[in-house]
Design a protein around this motif. Structure first.
Motif, PDB file in Angstrom:
ATOM      1  N   UNK A 112       2.227   5.874  -8.039  1.00 25.16           N
ATOM      2  CA  UNK A 112       2.836   6.591  -7.055  1.00 25.16           C
ATOM      3  C   UNK A 112       2.979   5.967  -5.960  1.00 25.16           C
ATOM      4  N   UNK A 113       2.622   4.739  -6.122  1.00 23.98           N
ATOM      5  CA  UNK A 113       3.173   3.939  -4.784  1.00 23.98           C
ATOM      6  C   UNK A 113       1.491   4.228  -3.690  1.00 23.98           C
ATOM      7  N   UNK A 114       0.881   4.900  -3.781  1.00 26.79           N
ATOM      8  CA  UNK A 114      -0.399   5.171  -2.789  1.00 26.79           C
ATOM      9  C   UNK A 114      -0.786   3.485  -1.564  1.00 26.79           C
ATOM     10  N   UNK A 115      -0.892   2.945  -2.683  1.00 22.72           N
ATOM     11  CA  UNK A 115      -1.204   1.792  -2.021  1.00 22.72           C
ATOM     12  C   UNK A 115      -0.312   0.857  -1.291  1.00 22.72           C
ATOM     13  N   UNK A 116       0.661   1.002  -1.777  1.00 22.74           N
ATOM     14  CA  UNK A 116       2.070   0.258  -1.674  1.00 22.74           C
ATOM     15  C   UNK A 116       2.483   1.143  -0.497  1.00 22.74           C
ATOM     16  N   UNK A 117       2.595   1.973  -0.614  1.00 19.79           N
ATOM     17  CA  UNK A 117       3.104   3.106   1.074  1.00 19.79           C
ATOM     18  C   UNK A 117       2.485   3.318   1.929  1.00 19.79           C
ATOM     19  N   UNK A 118       1.631   3.119   1.292  1.00 15.23           N
ATOM     20  CA  UNK A 118       0.445   3.692   3.028  1.00 15.23           C
ATOM     21  C   UNK A 118       0.767   2.028   3.519  1.00 15.23           C
ATOM     22  N   UNK A 119       0.382   1.050   2.607  1.00 14.61           N
ATOM     23  CA  UNK A 119       0.194  -0.525   3.451  1.00 14.61           C
ATOM     24  C   UNK A 119       1.618  -0.757   4.194  1.00 14.61           C
ATOM     25  N   UNK A 120       2.835  -0.671   3.512  1.00 13.06           N
ATOM     26  CA  UNK A 120       3.923  -0.539   4.391  1.00 13.06           C
ATOM     27  C   UNK A 120       4.103  -0.081   5.140  1.00 13.06           C
TER      28      UNK A 120
END
Length: 244
Positions: A112-120
């Motif tokens: 879902x992009x949870x890690x990448x989006x939250x990090x960005x």
């Protein structure tokens, strides 16, 4: 029938019932209390009853509402992606602390992009790249990135296959559940994409792939951060040591 009456008839956890009713009526749970005597239309009763029935059959709340909170952010989730868990927020926290200013991060198997989006979102100075082998998952991840107005480069890739260059940090929550684990046939896991949960073997195959490919894709002194099973510490440590 009013809101209060429908909630009394619900044969599921009261909190779940309130979440689903609030979702169907497009209001908050506080508003449900205030409007408890409001009469529902036949269409609303039908819609809520269908949601309650699906929940009785075990379908996850996140898939019924189409969203889940992760790291304080709202994420769209569909049956094409794993439902983000609170424990995975630790990966974001560790990545945020270890990523140098203006650094680059790679999220493998983003879902879902949870890690990448939250990090960005947390590290606007960073360059974040995210991969997944599923086109459907990447579509969800792109929508989540757009919703939170963050810049993430998404790449269709089987782990490192289509990834070029080196990164200051690699992060991943890979499928690590053993195929024989009885939990796969219980609770929410029954409804989540199997390929996002298990490698079809002992759960170590993808962890091994992440570790083997990390040296070629990490800058000197870079970090590999990943989630693994509670009983896989020793095996994971051995793979890491073997890879240097």
């Amino acid at each position: 029938m009013n809101i209060e009456g429908l909630l009394k008839l619900a044969l599921i956890d009261p909190l779940d019932a309130r979440i689903l009713l609030a979702h169907a009526l497009k209001c908050t749970r506080v508003q449900l209390v205030i409007r408890s005597k409001d009469e529902l239309t036949p269409q609303q009763v039908t819609e809520v009853s269908e949601l309650l029935m699906r929940r009785m059959q075990g379908e996850p709340i996140a898939y019924l509402t189409g969203e889940r909170e992760f790291y304080g952010l709202r994420f769209e989730v569909t049956p094409d992606v794993l439902i983000p868990r609170p424990e995975t927020e630790l990966l974001v926290e560790l990545a945020k602390e270890r990523l140098p200013k203006g650094g680059s991060a790679l999220d493998l198997g983003t879902g879902s992009g949870a890690i990448s989006v939250a990090l960005a979102y947390e590290r606007r100075d960073a360059k974040v790249t995210a991969t997944d082998i599923s086109d459907a998952a990447l579509a969800v991840a792109r929508r989540n990135a757009a919703h939170h107005a963050v810049n993430v480069q998404f790449v269709h890739s089987d782990w490192y296959a289509n990834v070029d260059g080196q990164f200051d940090l690699i992060v991943s929550n890979p499928p690590y559940i053993a195929a024989s684990d009885p939990h796969l046939s219980q609770g929410d896991l029954r409804f989540e994409p199997r390929s996002a949960l298990t490698d079809g073997a002992n759960g170590m195959m993808h962890i091994g792939t992440l570790i083997d490919g990390a040296p070629a894709h990490l800058t000197p002194g870079g970090w590999l951060l990943m989630e693994h099973g509670h009983d896989q510490s020793a095996a994971t440590r051995a793979l890491l040591e073997r890879a240097g």
